[in-house]
Write a protein that holds these residues in place. Structure first.
Motif, PDB file in Angstrom:
ATOM      1  N   LEU A 175       0.839  -1.200   0.000  1.00  0.00           N
ATOM      2  CA  LEU A 175       0.000   0.000   0.000  1.00  0.00           C
ATOM      3  C   LEU A 175       0.878   1.256   0.000  1.00  0.00           C
ATOM      4  N   HIS A 176       2.007   1.174   0.714  1.00  0.00           N
ATOM      5  CA  HIS A 176       2.957   2.295   0.744  1.00  0.00           C
ATOM      6  C   HIS A 176       3.478   2.582  -0.666  1.00  0.00           C
ATOM      7  N   ASP A 177       3.781   1.521  -1.404  1.00  0.00           N
ATOM      8  CA  ASP A 177       4.279   1.658  -2.782  1.00  0.00           C
ATOM      9  C   ASP A 177       3.208   2.300  -3.661  1.00  0.00           C
ATOM     10  N   TYR A 178       1.964   1.855  -3.495  1.00  0.00           N
ATOM     11  CA  TYR A 178       0.845   2.406  -4.278  1.00  0.00           C
ATOM     12  C   TYR A 178       0.700   3.909  -4.025  1.00  0.00           C
ATOM     13  N   LEU A 179       0.699   4.289  -2.755  1.00  0.00           N
ATOM     14  CA  LEU A 179       0.535   5.710  -2.410  1.00  0.00           C
ATOM     15  C   LEU A 179       1.744   6.530  -2.856  1.00  0.00           C
ATOM     16  N   LEU A 180       2.931   5.947  -2.699  1.00  0.00           N
ATOM     17  CA  LEU A 180       4.146   6.684  -3.042  1.00  0.00           C
ATOM     18  C   LEU A 180       4.237   6.962  -4.544  1.00  0.00           C
ATOM     19  N   ARG A 181       3.887   5.974  -5.366  1.00  0.00           N
ATOM     20  CA  ARG A 181       3.934   6.191  -6.829  1.00  0.00           C
ATOM     21  C   ARG A 181       2.926   7.265  -7.228  1.00  0.00           C
TER      22      ARG A 181
END
Length: 799
Positions: free
Chosen positions: A402-408
């Motif tokens: 989820l962190h990767d999704y939000l960060l991108r």
């Protein structure tokens, strides 16, 4: 590109190339033509794999030919430019795992057997970590033993393909000189290769086993020490891609399980690495006793590690690395083949203290600066053709966490808003016509509605940092402008369209070199013409009154201020201020905050980027609660239909449909195939509103025969309908000012039922099919069924 676009329209790939392809006619030109056409389809966002799916029989052979061609060392056989085309084709394949045909070929390259490419000590170390893997590994070896020689050779080739491709890339990278003439074909090959590595690392199915192989090759270390990384102009994009690759190689995720790692787990991994290095030092290297007996915090910085390991010889450094299974051991009396610089960087980069991703994010300025705004690799102009690659995150079908999704999304939205900011700055500043005055200063020959020259700028407050942070809690400044302009422009700055609290502005420094009267040419580079030096963002706190106090937003009329001078108090970005001050103190750089000479505002509707970025960042700083049934769907894993209400364990048996149905006949027509059983016999009472009890499949709500072995088919298709009148509320619809008058179809009723149940409901359809009416009814029904709950509605529609 024009040629391939024309070929695309004439369906050259579908009607000629693939239609006639077979192993007998698999020449180099044929192979390259197919790859070019597929790459062009991806560039133009046209479906690329349909023709291969229709005639899949020769695809496995074709794919093997691509793999062989990608590893060719002789540039006379396949030039680097041609091999770059092949890399791009492979990248598209790895990003198309949802296509069965592609996945069938790619899986051979990225599954567990690819660990055969690891050096033996490292393989043993990895298998020890996870006992379950040892069983799988022994099974793979058993199956290999049963293969015939040809099959085994083919399998080994596929398993070692990515490892061999990395070695080939390293040899190309090392052939680039540190200065002098350079082959741009080599540079483009290196850029595309890092893009391929990035895409492999950023998807869980490809990353799972590949990340260990990549780590074992020490690719990132080779890249950072390469000549290309040291070339400021030609290596600029390469370094940006490399930074992204380094970020993903150390991503906070368990490669095998796909679970996000907490801050504590990441710290534990770091401490395990350092302590294993200390144990090796204590057992085998007396010269490192001080290091071995130190506490971790005293020795895990880059400076400390370089100081401790720098004096050691190359052979000793190699031995230390081999004890950690990073390099193969040296034979007795043998000298290392690696340079000392590489060995030192290998140990230091692996063991230095890392900043957590969330810390890095919290230290990032939210406003773009001139370094990002005019960087073509990050924010391309509208004429970007898609031919080169960009240092941008991709929104794929799948995300790591989820962190990767939000960060991108954070990064892409930041850059998208930066592009719009660049257009506004270029428009406003060019209208102001900044020229070099006779006395060496700046004179403005024009004017702009959205920008004004700054009379004075003063930083008035730098608050102390919060505990645990190294940037000020807030930084405030006063900006004074002179509104000696036409009344309609003045009114925009302090009237109805005035700068209000929380509006974002940009502070700009220009130092033009063009003499007074020079014409501005929009076809020439903007920065050089205007002499733009700095751009910094700020947020308005308010205008100051005559006594220097902030005028609070409140009831009209506003106090009337004398004269034309107006001063605004603004909040600066504390992270950016900290970075600028550190640069000034440590590197003797100019103090940016003493140079601003233009303030630019933007239209409020287009200027909410800072609030959005802050919201995403705050979200990433909290334990974000996403329902289990939605989590994997957002990240692109699992069965997409698993979130449908029919698959949910907590379905609601009885729902009040409020004013959804117009009559009992409408209700019956809405559930074809169901028996409708009304709880009261009197037909006069068969009027809406209706409360419906649905048959439940499995679980508590299941209606079963007395023997409990099978469902009662009659009851499984029966709806219990209860007409209900609420006492003391008057006749239906309870004195509501509005009620539903739409006779929903049974498909629309199913959508309304799904929307009232737990789980994910997605309603799609062309315009005019009643999507908004259905949404309105769902919201109304939720409100009446669950008055104690709160509903968040996010919508573009005013209805």
């Amino acid at each position: 590109l024009m040629k391939y676009s024309l070929s695309l329209h004439s369906q050259y790939l579908e009607n000629y190339l693939w239609m006639n392809y077979s192993p007998e006619v698999s020449s180099k030109a044929y192979l390259m033509s197919i790859c070019c056409m597929v790459n062009e389809k991806f560039r133009e966002n046209v479906p690329a794999w349909e023709t291969f799916k229709k005639r899949p029989e020769h695809f496995p052979f074709f794919f093997k030919r691509i793999l062989e061609a990608s590893l060719v060392e002789d540039e006379n056989e396949y030039s680097l430019h041609e091999q770059t085309v092949l890399l791009l084709f492979l990248d598209h394949c790895f990003n198309s795992l949802e296509v069965d045909l592609i996945r069938g070929q790619v899986q051979q390259l990225i599954s567990l057997p690819m660990w055969m490419a690891l050096q033996p000590n490292r393989l043993e170390q990895e298998l020890k970590k996870t006992p379950k893997l040892r069983k799988f590994w022994n099974l793979i070896k058993k199956n290999d033993a049963k293969m015939d020689e040809e099959s085994r050779t083919q399998a080994y080739r596929e398993r070692r393909f990515l490892s061999q491709l990395i070695q080939k890339f390293i040899s190309v990278l090392k052939s680039i000189p540190v200065s002098g003439p350079i082959s741009m074909d080599k540079v483009h090959y290196c850029e595309r290769f890092i893009e391929l590595m990035l895409d492999l690392e950023a998807l869980l199915p490809t990353r799972r086993w590949f990340n260990t192989v990549l780590d074992d090759s020490h690719l990132v270390v080779h890249c950072y020490l390469s000549s290309l990384a040291k070339r400021e102009k030609e290596g600029h994009l390469f370094c940006q891609l490399l930074d992204m690759l380094k970020f993903y190689t150390g991503f906070e995720i368990n490669d095998q399980t796909g679970n996000a790692l907490t801050e504590n787990e990441m710290t534990t991994i770091h401490y395990d690495r350092i302590t294993s290095l200390q144990r090796a030092a204590f057992a085998h290297f007396p010269e490192l006793y001080d290091f071995a007996l130190s506490n971790v915090a005293a020795v895990d910085t880059r400076d400390a590690l370089v100081k401790l390991f720098g004096p050691l010889s190359s052979n000793v450094l190699h031995q230390v690395a081999s004890y950690l299974c990073l390099l193969p051991p040296l034979a007795q009396g043998e000298d290392t083949a690696h340079e000392k610089e590489f060995l030192l960087e290998l140990l230091v980069s692996r063991h230095e203290r890392r900043i957590s991703q969330i810390q890095q994010l919290n230290q990032m300025p939210l406003y773009p600066t001139e370094k990002i705004i005019w960087d073509e690799n990050i924010v391309p102009t509208e004429y970007y053709s898609g031919e080169g690659c960009l240092a941008l995150p991709k929104l794929n079908l799948q995300f790591l966490t989820l962190h990767d999704y939000l960060l991108r999304n954070f990064n892409l939205f930041r850059l998208e808003s930066t592009y719009e900011i660049r257009q506004d700055i270029e428009d406003s500043v060019s209208r102001m016509k900044p020229w070099l005055s006779e006395y060496g200063g700046v004179v403005f020959g024009g004017w702009a509605r959205m920008a004004q020259p700054i009379v004075s700028f003063t930083v008035v407050e730098v608050a102390k940092p919060n505990i645990g942070e190294n940037w000020p809690m807030r930084v405030r400044a006063d900006v004074t402008i002179n509104l000696n302009v036409r009344d309609n422009i003045k009114d925009e700055w302090e009237g109805t369209e005035r700068l209000r609290k929380h509006d974002v502005c940009f502070l700009i420094t220009v130092r033009p070199m063009q003499p007074y009267g020079t014409k501005f040419d929009r076809r020439q580079p903007f920065v050089e013409q205007t002499g733009l030096v700095y751009v910094r963002g700020c947020e308005i706190q308010g205008m100051l009154d005559e006594k220097g106090r902030v005028i609070e937003e409140g009831p009209e009329p506003k106090p009337r201020l004398k004269g034309d001078c107006r001063t605004y108090r603004v909040f600066l970005d504390p992270n950016q201020y900290q970075q600028d001050m550190t640069n000034t103190i440590q590197n003797g750089a100019e103090d940016v905050y003493e140079t601003f000479n233009i303030i630019m505002r933007r239209k409020p509707k287009e200027n909410n980027f800072k609030a959005l970025l802050e919201t995403i960042r705050n979200l990433m700083n909290t334990d974000c609660v996403v329902p289990d049934w939605l989590h994997d769907i957002i990240l692109g894993y699992g069965d997409p239909s698993s979130a449908h209400y029919s698959k949910m364990p907590n379905q609601i048996a009885t729902l009040d449909f409020n004013d959804t149905f117009l009559s009992i006949d409408h209700l019956k027509a809405s559930f074809p195939g169901y028996n409708v059983k009304v709880t009261v016999d009197n037909p006069d009472l068969h009027v809406p509103p209706f409360r419906i009890t649905f048959p439940m499949k499995g679980g508590k709500g299941t209606k079963r025969k007395e023997d409990g072995n099978e469902e009662n088919p009659e009851e499984a298709k029966t709806l219990i309908v209860e007409p209900h009148v609420i006492p003391n509320r008057g006749p239906y619809p309870y004195n509501q000012p509005k009620r539903n008058t739409i006779q929903f179809t049974h498909t629309q009723i199913e959508a309304i039922r799904a929307g009232m149940q737990p789980g994910l409901t997605m309603v799609v359809g062309p315009p005019g099919t009643g999507k908004t009416d259905v949404a309105v009814q769902i919201i109304s029904n939720l409100y009446h069924n669950f008055p104690e709950q709160r509903t968040l509605i996010v919508t573009h529609s005013n209805q």
